[in-house]
Motif scaffolding. Structure first.
Motif, PDB file in Angstrom:
ATOM      1  N   LEU A  30      88.384  31.737  27.076  1.00 16.70           N
ATOM      2  CA  LEU A  30      87.496  31.583  25.916  1.00 16.70           C
ATOM      3  C   LEU A  30      87.446  32.871  25.101  1.00 16.70           C
ATOM      4  CD1 LEU A  30      84.414  29.773  27.549  1.00 16.70           C
ATOM      5  CD2 LEU A  30      86.660  28.858  26.959  1.00 16.70           C
ATOM      6  N   VAL A  31      87.106  32.705  23.839  1.00 14.15           N
ATOM      7  CA  VAL A  31      86.892  33.878  22.973  1.00 14.15           C
ATOM      8  C   VAL A  31      85.436  33.870  22.525  1.00 14.15           C
ATOM      9  CG1 VAL A  31      87.504  34.998  20.793  1.00 14.15           C
ATOM     10  CG2 VAL A  31      89.291  33.911  22.183  1.00 14.15           C
ATOM     11  N   ARG A  32      84.819  35.031  22.612  1.00 16.00           N
ATOM     12  CA  ARG A  32      83.428  35.186  22.161  1.00 16.00           C
ATOM     13  C   ARG A  32      83.358  36.379  21.198  1.00 16.00           C
ATOM     14  NH1 ARG A  32      80.649  35.858  27.038  1.00 16.00           N
ATOM     15  NH2 ARG A  32      80.711  38.108  26.923  1.00 16.00           N
ATOM     16  N   VAL A  33      82.757  36.159  20.062  1.00 21.37           N
ATOM     17  CA  VAL A  33      82.609  37.241  19.083  1.00 21.37           C
ATOM     18  C   VAL A  33      81.295  37.979  19.370  1.00 21.37           C
ATOM     19  CG1 VAL A  33      82.326  37.790  16.636  1.00 21.37           C
ATOM     20  CG2 VAL A  33      83.930  35.992  17.332  1.00 21.37           C
ATOM     21  N   GLU A  34      81.379  39.265  19.670  1.00 22.28           N
ATOM     22  CA  GLU A  34      80.188  40.031  20.035  1.00 22.28           C
ATOM     23  C   GLU A  34      79.649  40.756  18.790  1.00 22.28           C
ATOM     24  OE1 GLU A  34      80.655  41.935  23.945  1.00 22.28           O
ATOM     25  OE2 GLU A  34      80.227  39.886  24.605  1.00 22.28           O
ATOM     26  N   ASP A  35      78.995  39.964  17.948  1.00 22.83           N
ATOM     27  CA  ASP A  35      78.551  40.476  16.647  1.00 22.83           C
ATOM     28  C   ASP A  35      77.034  40.679  16.632  1.00 22.83           C
ATOM     29  OD1 ASP A  35      78.159  37.743  16.902  1.00 22.83           O
ATOM     30  OD2 ASP A  35      78.521  37.297  14.787  1.00 22.83           O
ATOM     31  N   LEU A  36      76.590  41.589  17.487  1.00 23.41           N
ATOM     32  CA  LEU A  36      75.147  41.842  17.595  1.00 23.41           C
ATOM     33  C   LEU A  36      74.746  43.210  17.073  1.00 23.41           C
ATOM     34  CD1 LEU A  36      74.072  40.419  21.066  1.00 23.41           C
ATOM     35  CD2 LEU A  36      73.621  39.501  18.786  1.00 23.41           C
ATOM     36  N   ASP A  37      75.684  43.936  16.507  1.00 23.23           N
ATOM     37  CA  ASP A  37      75.378  45.310  16.119  1.00 23.23           C
ATOM     38  C   ASP A  37      75.796  45.545  14.663  1.00 23.23           C
ATOM     39  OD1 ASP A  37      74.759  47.961  16.121  1.00 23.23           O
ATOM     40  OD2 ASP A  37      76.112  48.526  17.754  1.00 23.23           O
ATOM     41  N   PRO A  38      75.076  44.898  13.723  1.00 23.39           N
ATOM     42  CA  PRO A  38      75.506  44.958  12.316  1.00 23.39           C
ATOM     43  C   PRO A  38      75.834  46.364  11.807  1.00 23.39           C
ATOM     44  CG  PRO A  38      73.664  43.452  12.559  1.00 23.39           C
ATOM     45  CD  PRO A  38      73.861  44.101  13.902  1.00 23.39           C
ATOM     46  N   PRO A  39      75.068  47.405  12.194  1.00 23.12           N
ATOM     47  CA  PRO A  39      75.439  48.720  11.641  1.00 23.12           C
ATOM     48  C   PRO A  39      76.863  49.158  11.988  1.00 23.12           C
ATOM     49  CG  PRO A  39      73.264  48.809  12.700  1.00 23.12           C
ATOM     50  CD  PRO A  39      73.858  47.462  13.014  1.00 23.12           C
ATOM     51  N   ARG A  40      77.401  48.678  13.099  1.00 17.81           N
ATOM     52  CA  ARG A  40      78.761  49.092  13.501  1.00 17.81           C
ATOM     53  C   ARG A  40      79.830  48.099  13.037  1.00 17.81           C
ATOM     54  NH1 ARG A  40      79.736  49.155  18.985  1.00 17.81           N
ATOM     55  NH2 ARG A  40      81.645  50.271  18.534  1.00 17.81           N
ATOM     56  N   GLU A  41      79.394  46.970  12.472  1.00 22.39           N
ATOM     57  CA  GLU A  41      80.376  45.933  12.144  1.00 22.39           C
ATOM     58  C   GLU A  41      80.972  46.106  10.750  1.00 22.39           C
ATOM     59  OE1 GLU A  41      78.192  42.361  13.058  1.00 22.39           O
ATOM     60  OE2 GLU A  41      78.006  43.070  15.133  1.00 22.39           O
ATOM     61  N   ARG A  54      87.299  30.562  34.845  1.00 15.93           N
ATOM     62  CA  ARG A  54      87.086  30.586  33.399  1.00 15.93           C
ATOM     63  C   ARG A  54      86.967  32.054  32.986  1.00 15.93           C
ATOM     64  NH1 ARG A  54      82.471  27.056  30.616  1.00 15.93           N
ATOM     65  NH2 ARG A  54      84.037  25.394  30.659  1.00 15.93           N
ATOM     66  N   GLY A  55      87.908  32.476  32.176  1.00 19.42           N
ATOM     67  CA  GLY A  55      87.915  33.855  31.712  1.00 19.42           C
ATOM     68  C   GLY A  55      87.532  33.920  30.246  1.00 19.42           C
ATOM     69  N   ARG A  56      87.510  35.122  29.709  1.00 26.01           N
ATOM     70  CA  ARG A  56      87.148  35.267  28.295  1.00 26.01           C
ATOM     71  C   ARG A  56      87.649  36.599  27.743  1.00 26.01           C
ATOM     72  NH1 ARG A  56      84.686  40.048  28.575  1.00 26.01           N
ATOM     73  NH2 ARG A  56      82.600  40.129  29.395  1.00 26.01           N
ATOM     74  N   PHE A  57      87.717  36.629  26.420  1.00 27.71           N
ATOM     75  CA  PHE A  57      87.977  37.869  25.686  1.00 27.71           C
ATOM     76  C   PHE A  57      86.848  37.976  24.673  1.00 27.71           C
ATOM     77  CE2 PHE A  57      90.165  39.870  21.919  1.00 27.71           C
ATOM     78  CZ  PHE A  57      90.181  41.147  22.446  1.00 27.71           C
ATOM     79  N   ALA A  58      86.209  39.148  24.615  1.00 32.75           N
ATOM     80  CA  ALA A  58      84.956  39.248  23.855  1.00 32.75           C
ATOM     81  C   ALA A  58      84.958  40.468  22.930  1.00 32.75           C
ATOM     82  CB  ALA A  58      83.785  39.320  24.835  1.00 32.75           C
ATOM     83  N   PRO A  59      85.738  40.413  21.859  1.00 31.33           N
ATOM     84  CA  PRO A  59      85.819  41.589  20.979  1.00 31.33           C
ATOM     85  C   PRO A  59      84.564  41.790  20.134  1.00 31.33           C
ATOM     86  CG  PRO A  59      87.050  39.760  20.029  1.00 31.33           C
ATOM     87  CD  PRO A  59      86.565  39.292  21.371  1.00 31.33           C
ATOM     88  N   SER A  60      84.278  43.037  19.811  1.00 32.78           N
ATOM     89  CA  SER A  60      83.225  43.364  18.841  1.00 32.78           C
ATOM     90  C   SER A  60      83.903  43.530  17.480  1.00 32.78           C
ATOM     91  CB  SER A  60      82.547  44.685  19.219  1.00 32.78           C
ATOM     92  OG  SER A  60      82.022  44.589  20.519  1.00 32.78           O
ATOM     93  N   PRO A  61      83.337  42.934  16.436  1.00 37.72           N
ATOM     94  CA  PRO A  61      84.023  42.965  15.129  1.00 37.72           C
ATOM     95  C   PRO A  61      83.795  44.272  14.361  1.00 37.72           C
ATOM     96  CG  PRO A  61      82.094  41.548  15.016  1.00 37.72           C
ATOM     97  CD  PRO A  61      82.157  42.061  16.424  1.00 37.72           C
ATOM     98  N   THR A  62      84.253  45.353  14.984  1.00 40.63           N
ATOM     99  CA  THR A  62      84.046  46.672  14.367  1.00 40.63           C
ATOM    100  C   THR A  62      85.272  47.127  13.581  1.00 40.63           C
ATOM    101  OG1 THR A  62      84.716  47.607  16.474  1.00 40.63           O
ATOM    102  CG2 THR A  62      82.362  47.460  16.062  1.00 40.63           C
ATOM    103  N   GLY A  63      86.277  46.289  13.494  1.00 44.64           N
ATOM    104  CA  GLY A  63      87.488  46.652  12.754  1.00 44.64           C
ATOM    105  C   GLY A  63      88.587  45.689  13.149  1.00 44.64           C
ATOM    106  N   ARG A  64      89.809  46.046  12.787  1.00 44.97           N
ATOM    107  CA  ARG A  64      90.912  45.162  13.167  1.00 44.97           C
ATOM    108  C   ARG A  64      91.258  45.343  14.633  1.00 44.97           C
ATOM    109  NH1 ARG A  64      95.400  46.021   8.803  1.00 44.97           N
ATOM    110  NH2 ARG A  64      96.491  44.691  10.295  1.00 44.97           N
ATOM    111  N   LEU A  65      91.879  44.336  15.239  1.00 43.45           N
ATOM    112  CA  LEU A  65      92.284  44.467  16.640  1.00 43.45           C
ATOM    113  C   LEU A  65      93.349  45.551  16.736  1.00 43.45           C
ATOM    114  CD1 LEU A  65      92.702  40.910  18.210  1.00 43.45           C
ATOM    115  CD2 LEU A  65      90.752  42.460  18.348  1.00 43.45           C
ATOM    116  N   HIS A  66      93.185  46.433  17.711  1.00 45.89           N
ATOM    117  CA  HIS A  66      94.205  47.459  17.897  1.00 45.89           C
ATOM    118  C   HIS A  66      94.988  47.162  19.186  1.00 45.89           C
ATOM    119  CE1 HIS A  66      91.622  49.308  20.874  1.00 45.89           C
ATOM    120  NE2 HIS A  66      90.641  49.294  19.996  1.00 45.89           N
ATOM    121  N   PHE A  67      95.929  48.016  19.464  1.00 48.04           N
ATOM    122  CA  PHE A  67      96.816  47.714  20.581  1.00 48.04           C
ATOM    123  C   PHE A  67      96.051  47.576  21.898  1.00 48.04           C
ATOM    124  CE2 PHE A  67      99.890  48.971  23.903  1.00 48.04           C
ATOM    125  CZ  PHE A  67     100.740  47.884  23.770  1.00 48.04           C
TER     126      PHE A  67
END
Ligand code: GLU
Length: 306
Positions: A45-56, A11-24
Protein backbone atom coordinates in the motif's frame (compact mmCIF):
# COMPACT_ATOMS: atom_id res chain seq x y z
CA UNK A 1 -10.46 -9.15 2.67
CA UNK A 2 -11.24 -6.45 5.23
CA UNK A 3 -8.82 -3.78 6.38
CA UNK A 4 -7.98 -5.63 9.60
CA UNK A 5 -8.36 -9.24 8.59
CA UNK A 6 -6.39 -11.24 11.19
CA UNK A 7 -5.64 -13.94 8.63
CA UNK A 8 -3.71 -11.39 6.58
CA UNK A 9 -0.25 -12.79 6.12
CA UNK A 10 1.64 -9.89 4.71
CA UNK A 11 0.64 -6.31 4.11
CA UNK A 12 3.41 -3.80 3.58
CA UNK A 13 3.43 -0.12 2.75
CA UNK A 14 5.44 2.83 1.50
CA UNK A 15 4.66 6.09 3.26
CA UNK A 16 6.40 9.12 1.76
CA UNK A 17 6.10 12.65 3.15
CA UNK A 18 5.33 15.15 0.37
CA UNK A 19 8.27 17.42 1.11
CA UNK A 20 9.62 17.37 -2.44
CA UNK A 21 10.19 15.05 -5.33
CA UNK A 22 11.08 11.41 -4.71
CA UNK A 23 14.82 11.00 -4.55
CA UNK A 24 16.95 7.94 -5.01
CA UNK A 25 16.78 7.01 -1.32
CA UNK A 26 12.98 7.02 -1.43
CA UNK A 27 13.00 4.92 -4.59
CA UNK A 28 15.16 2.32 -2.81
CA UNK A 29 12.65 2.28 0.08
CA UNK A 30 9.70 2.06 -2.30
CA UNK A 31 11.21 -0.70 -4.44
CA UNK A 32 12.57 -2.56 -1.40
CA UNK A 33 9.23 -2.58 0.40
CA UNK A 34 7.45 -3.59 -2.83
CA UNK A 35 9.88 -6.44 -3.61
CA UNK A 36 9.76 -7.86 -0.09
CA UNK A 37 5.95 -7.67 -0.04
CA UNK A 38 5.71 -9.43 -3.41
CA UNK A 39 8.30 -12.00 -2.35
CA UNK A 40 5.89 -12.96 0.45
CA UNK A 41 2.87 -12.87 -1.87
CA UNK A 42 1.78 -9.85 0.10
CA UNK A 43 -0.04 -6.62 -0.56
CA UNK A 44 1.70 -3.28 -0.88
CA UNK A 45 0.00 0.00 0.00
CA UNK A 46 0.95 3.63 -0.42
CA UNK A 47 0.12 6.22 2.23
CA UNK A 48 0.73 9.94 1.82
CA UNK A 49 2.06 11.36 5.10
CA UNK A 50 0.85 14.92 4.64
CA UNK A 51 0.49 16.09 8.23
CA UNK A 52 3.17 18.75 8.34
CA UNK A 53 2.08 21.61 6.04
CA UNK A 54 5.04 23.87 6.92
CA UNK A 55 7.44 21.25 5.49
CA UNK A 56 5.31 20.30 2.49
CA UNK A 57 5.67 21.46 -1.08
CA UNK A 58 2.49 22.18 -3.05
CA UNK A 59 1.81 19.44 -5.58
CA UNK A 60 4.56 17.17 -4.24
CA UNK A 61 2.22 14.36 -3.18
CA UNK A 62 0.64 14.08 -6.63
CA UNK A 63 4.04 14.28 -8.21
CA UNK A 64 5.41 11.51 -5.96
CA UNK A 65 2.45 9.27 -6.86
CA UNK A 66 3.03 9.98 -10.54
CA UNK A 67 6.71 9.13 -10.15
CA UNK A 68 5.86 5.86 -8.40
CA UNK A 69 3.42 5.03 -11.19
CA UNK A 70 6.06 5.68 -13.82
CA UNK A 71 8.25 3.20 -11.94
CA UNK A 72 5.41 0.65 -12.00
CA UNK A 73 4.86 0.90 -8.24
CA UNK A 74 1.13 1.26 -7.64
CA UNK A 75 -0.78 0.79 -4.38
CA UNK A 76 -2.94 -2.34 -4.19
CA UNK A 77 -5.65 -0.37 -2.35
CA UNK A 78 -6.68 3.27 -2.69
CA UNK A 79 -3.96 5.63 -1.48
CA UNK A 80 -4.58 6.85 2.07
CA UNK A 81 -3.95 10.53 2.85
CA UNK A 82 -3.13 11.29 6.47
CA UNK A 83 -4.59 14.79 6.18
CA UNK A 84 -8.03 13.16 5.92
CA UNK A 85 -7.65 11.13 9.09
CA UNK A 86 -7.52 13.66 11.95
CA UNK A 87 -10.35 11.94 13.84
CA UNK A 88 -8.36 8.73 14.15
CA UNK A 89 -5.39 10.56 15.68
CA UNK A 90 -7.67 12.56 17.99
CA UNK A 91 -9.29 9.34 19.24
CA UNK A 92 -5.94 7.73 19.93
CA UNK A 93 -4.70 10.84 21.72
CA UNK A 94 -7.76 11.04 23.96
CA UNK A 95 -7.36 7.39 24.90
CA UNK A 96 -3.71 7.99 25.81
CA UNK A 97 -4.65 11.04 27.88
CA UNK A 98 -7.50 9.19 29.54
CA UNK A 99 -5.31 6.20 30.40
CA UNK A 100 -2.60 8.45 31.87
CA UNK A 101 -0.03 7.59 29.18
CA UNK A 102 0.00 11.13 27.80
CA UNK A 103 0.09 14.61 29.32
CA UNK A 104 -0.07 18.23 28.17
CA UNK A 105 3.33 19.88 28.20
CA UNK A 106 4.01 23.63 28.00
CA UNK A 107 7.79 23.30 27.56
CA UNK A 108 9.23 24.91 24.46
CA UNK A 109 12.33 23.88 22.58
CA UNK A 110 14.33 26.58 24.34
CA UNK A 111 13.22 25.29 27.75
CA UNK A 112 14.87 22.00 26.86
CA UNK A 113 18.19 23.30 25.59
CA UNK A 114 19.93 22.41 28.85
CA UNK A 115 18.84 18.77 28.52
CA UNK A 116 19.72 18.48 24.84
CA UNK A 117 16.05 18.59 23.86
CA UNK A 118 15.20 15.57 26.01
CA UNK A 119 12.07 16.01 28.10
CA UNK A 120 11.86 14.21 31.45
CA UNK A 121 9.66 16.61 33.40
CA UNK A 122 7.95 19.90 32.70
CA UNK A 123 10.11 22.87 33.54
CA UNK A 124 8.22 25.66 31.77
CA UNK A 125 6.15 28.06 33.86
CA UNK A 126 2.98 26.22 32.91
CA UNK A 127 -0.57 27.14 31.91
CA UNK A 128 -1.09 30.07 29.65
CA UNK A 129 1.17 28.78 26.94
CA UNK A 130 -0.16 26.60 24.18
CA UNK A 131 0.76 23.09 25.12
CA UNK A 132 2.05 20.11 23.26
CA UNK A 133 0.94 16.62 24.29
CA UNK A 134 3.62 14.07 25.11
CA UNK A 135 3.76 10.34 25.76
CA UNK A 136 5.13 9.74 29.25
CA UNK A 137 8.27 7.58 29.01
CA UNK A 138 8.88 6.29 32.54
CA UNK A 139 12.40 6.25 34.00
CA UNK A 140 14.31 3.16 32.99
CA UNK A 141 12.26 2.54 29.81
CA UNK A 142 14.26 0.35 27.48
CA UNK A 143 12.99 -1.11 24.21
CA UNK A 144 14.76 -4.03 22.55
CA UNK A 145 13.47 -5.38 19.27
CA UNK A 146 14.68 -7.60 16.48
CA UNK A 147 14.93 -5.95 13.08
CA UNK A 148 14.76 -8.47 10.24
CA UNK A 149 17.87 -7.00 8.58
CA UNK A 150 19.68 -4.81 11.10
CA UNK A 151 19.41 -7.32 13.96
CA UNK A 152 18.86 -6.49 17.62
CA UNK A 153 18.20 -2.83 18.32
CA UNK A 154 18.29 -1.64 21.89
CA UNK A 155 17.35 1.85 23.04
CA UNK A 156 17.02 3.49 26.45
CA UNK A 157 14.12 5.64 25.34
CA UNK A 158 13.99 7.65 28.58
CA UNK A 159 17.62 8.77 28.25
CA UNK A 160 18.04 8.92 24.46
CA UNK A 161 14.65 10.36 23.47
CA UNK A 162 12.66 11.38 26.54
CA UNK A 163 8.90 11.97 26.61
CA UNK A 164 7.65 11.76 23.03
CA UNK A 165 5.70 14.59 21.39
CA UNK A 166 2.38 13.31 20.06
CA UNK A 167 0.73 16.59 19.18
CA UNK A 168 2.84 19.67 18.71
CA UNK A 169 2.14 22.98 20.43
CA UNK A 170 1.22 24.40 17.00
CA UNK A 171 -1.56 21.80 16.86
CA UNK A 172 -0.03 19.52 14.23
CA UNK A 173 0.05 15.77 14.81
CA UNK A 174 3.46 14.28 15.33
CA UNK A 175 4.67 11.68 12.84
CA UNK A 176 5.19 9.14 15.65
CA UNK A 177 1.52 9.10 16.63
CA UNK A 178 0.08 9.17 13.13
CA UNK A 179 2.33 6.41 11.79
CA UNK A 180 1.43 4.04 14.62
CA UNK A 181 -2.30 4.72 14.36
CA UNK A 182 -2.31 4.33 10.58
CA UNK A 183 -0.15 1.21 10.40
CA UNK A 184 -2.54 -0.46 12.86
CA UNK A 185 -5.70 0.86 11.22
CA UNK A 186 -4.56 -0.27 7.78
CA UNK A 187 -3.62 -3.73 9.05
CA UNK A 188 0.06 -3.36 8.11
CA UNK A 189 1.88 -6.52 9.16
CA UNK A 190 5.39 -5.68 7.94
CA UNK A 191 7.12 -2.33 7.88
CA UNK A 192 10.02 -2.04 5.45
CA UNK A 193 11.56 1.43 5.31
CA UNK A 194 14.82 3.38 5.39
CA UNK A 195 17.28 2.94 8.22
CA UNK A 196 16.98 6.61 9.10
CA UNK A 197 13.81 5.55 10.93
CA UNK A 198 15.43 2.73 12.92
CA UNK A 199 15.84 4.86 16.00
CA UNK A 200 12.19 6.03 15.83
CA UNK A 201 10.97 2.45 16.07
CA UNK A 202 11.28 2.06 19.87
CA UNK A 203 9.03 5.13 20.27
CA UNK A 204 6.52 3.56 17.94
CA UNK A 205 6.67 0.27 19.85
CA UNK A 206 6.00 2.12 23.12
CA UNK A 207 2.99 3.79 21.54
CA UNK A 208 1.71 0.46 20.20
CA UNK A 209 1.95 -0.95 23.72
CA UNK A 210 0.18 2.05 25.26
CA UNK A 211 -2.63 1.76 22.70
CA UNK A 212 -2.87 -2.03 22.96
CA UNK A 213 -1.94 -2.55 19.29
CA UNK A 214 -0.19 -5.49 17.67
CA UNK A 215 3.43 -4.84 16.84
CA UNK A 216 4.23 -5.28 13.14
CA UNK A 217 7.53 -6.79 12.03
CA UNK A 218 10.24 -4.34 11.06
CA UNK A 219 12.93 -4.39 8.42
CA UNK A 220 15.07 -1.31 8.00
CA UNK A 221 16.67 -1.23 4.58
CA UNK A 222 20.36 -0.51 4.11
CA UNK A 223 21.47 2.92 5.03
CA UNK A 224 22.81 4.47 1.84
CA UNK A 225 26.09 6.31 2.17
CA UNK A 226 27.88 8.26 -0.50
CA UNK A 227 31.51 7.66 -1.34
CA UNK A 228 32.58 9.97 1.52
CA UNK A 229 30.45 8.10 4.04
CA UNK A 230 27.79 10.83 4.24
CA UNK A 231 24.16 9.88 4.64
CA UNK A 232 22.27 9.91 1.38
CA UNK A 233 20.05 12.83 2.29
CA UNK A 234 23.09 15.07 2.64
CA UNK A 235 24.73 14.04 -0.57
CA UNK A 236 24.28 14.18 -4.31
CA UNK A 237 22.19 11.05 -4.05
CA UNK A 238 19.28 13.11 -2.80
CA UNK A 239 18.80 14.32 -6.37
CA UNK A 240 15.30 13.54 -7.61
CA UNK A 241 14.73 10.53 -9.81
CA UNK A 242 13.54 11.15 -13.36
CA UNK A 243 9.99 9.98 -14.19
CA UNK A 244 10.92 9.85 -17.85
CA UNK A 245 13.85 7.49 -17.35
CA UNK A 246 12.69 4.86 -14.86
CA UNK A 247 14.86 1.99 -16.09
CA UNK A 248 18.32 3.24 -15.04
CA UNK A 249 17.03 4.33 -11.63
CA UNK A 250 15.21 1.02 -11.07
CA UNK A 251 18.37 -0.90 -12.01
CA UNK A 252 20.43 1.24 -9.62
CA UNK A 253 17.89 0.79 -6.82
CA UNK A 254 17.94 -2.97 -7.47
CA UNK A 255 21.71 -2.97 -7.07
CA UNK A 256 21.48 -0.78 -3.98
CA UNK A 257 19.37 -3.57 -2.52
CA UNK A 258 22.28 -5.95 -3.05
CA UNK A 259 20.73 -7.78 -6.03
CA UNK A 260 22.77 -8.80 -9.09
CA UNK A 261 22.62 -6.41 -12.06
CA UNK A 262 22.93 -9.22 -14.58
CA UNK A 263 19.44 -10.64 -14.05
CA UNK A 264 17.85 -7.39 -15.26
CA UNK A 265 20.04 -6.99 -18.32
CA UNK A 266 18.35 -6.57 -21.70
CA UNK A 267 14.92 -5.72 -20.30
CA UNK A 268 13.51 -2.68 -22.02
CA UNK A 269 10.33 -1.77 -20.17
CA UNK A 270 9.25 -1.23 -16.59
CA UNK A 271 6.75 -4.09 -16.46
CA UNK A 272 9.22 -6.73 -17.63
CA UNK A 273 11.94 -5.35 -15.38
CA UNK A 274 9.69 -5.49 -12.30
CA UNK A 275 8.50 -8.95 -13.27
CA UNK A 276 12.08 -10.21 -13.45
CA UNK A 277 12.99 -8.36 -10.26
CA UNK A 278 10.11 -10.01 -8.42
CA UNK A 279 11.19 -13.42 -9.68
CA UNK A 280 14.90 -13.01 -8.94
CA UNK A 281 14.77 -11.06 -5.65
CA UNK A 282 16.45 -12.73 -2.70
CA UNK A 283 16.06 -11.03 0.71
CA UNK A 284 19.17 -12.81 2.01
CA UNK A 285 21.25 -10.66 -0.37
CA UNK A 286 20.17 -7.41 1.28
CA UNK A 287 23.24 -5.71 2.76
CA UNK A 288 23.05 -3.71 5.97
CA UNK A 289 24.92 -0.77 4.49
CA UNK A 290 25.32 0.45 0.92
CA UNK A 291 27.90 2.83 -0.45
CA UNK A 292 27.18 4.75 -3.58
CA UNK A 293 29.34 6.30 -6.20
CA UNK A 294 27.86 8.56 -8.80
CA UNK A 295 28.46 8.76 -12.48
CA UNK A 296 28.11 12.50 -12.13
CA UNK A 297 27.51 13.24 -15.79
CA UNK A 298 24.42 11.05 -15.90
CA UNK A 299 22.92 11.48 -12.46
CA UNK A 300 23.07 7.73 -12.60
CA UNK A 301 23.88 6.10 -9.31
CA UNK A 302 25.94 2.96 -9.24
CA UNK A 303 25.64 1.11 -6.00
CA UNK A 304 27.91 -1.36 -4.36
CA UNK A 305 27.25 -3.26 -1.17
CA UNK A 306 29.91 -3.07 1.51
N1 GLU B 1 6.85 9.59 6.04
C1 GLU B 1 8.12 9.12 6.50
C2 GLU B 1 9.22 9.66 5.61
O1 GLU B 1 8.95 9.99 4.46
C3 GLU B 1 8.26 7.62 6.49
C4 GLU B 1 7.38 6.97 7.46
C5 GLU B 1 7.60 5.49 7.62
O2 GLU B 1 7.95 4.78 6.67
O3 GLU B 1 7.37 5.04 8.74
O4 GLU B 1 10.34 9.74 6.06
Amino acid sequence: MTENDPSLRYRGRFAPSPTGRLHFGSLVAALGSWLIARHHDGEWLVRVEDLDPPREVAGAARQQLATLASFGLVSDLPVVWQSARHDLYADALSRLLHDGHAFPCPCSRSDLVATGGIHRQCIAPGPGRSAAVRLRVPDGTRVVFEDALQGTFDQRVDLEVGDVVLRRADGFWAYQLAVVVDDADQGITHIVRGSDLLDSTPRQILLQRALGLTMPQYLHLPLILDADGNKLSKSMASLPVDDDAPLPALRAAWQALGQPAAVLEGLSNVASLLHAAHREFRPDRLPKVISLTFAAAHNNPVAGAV
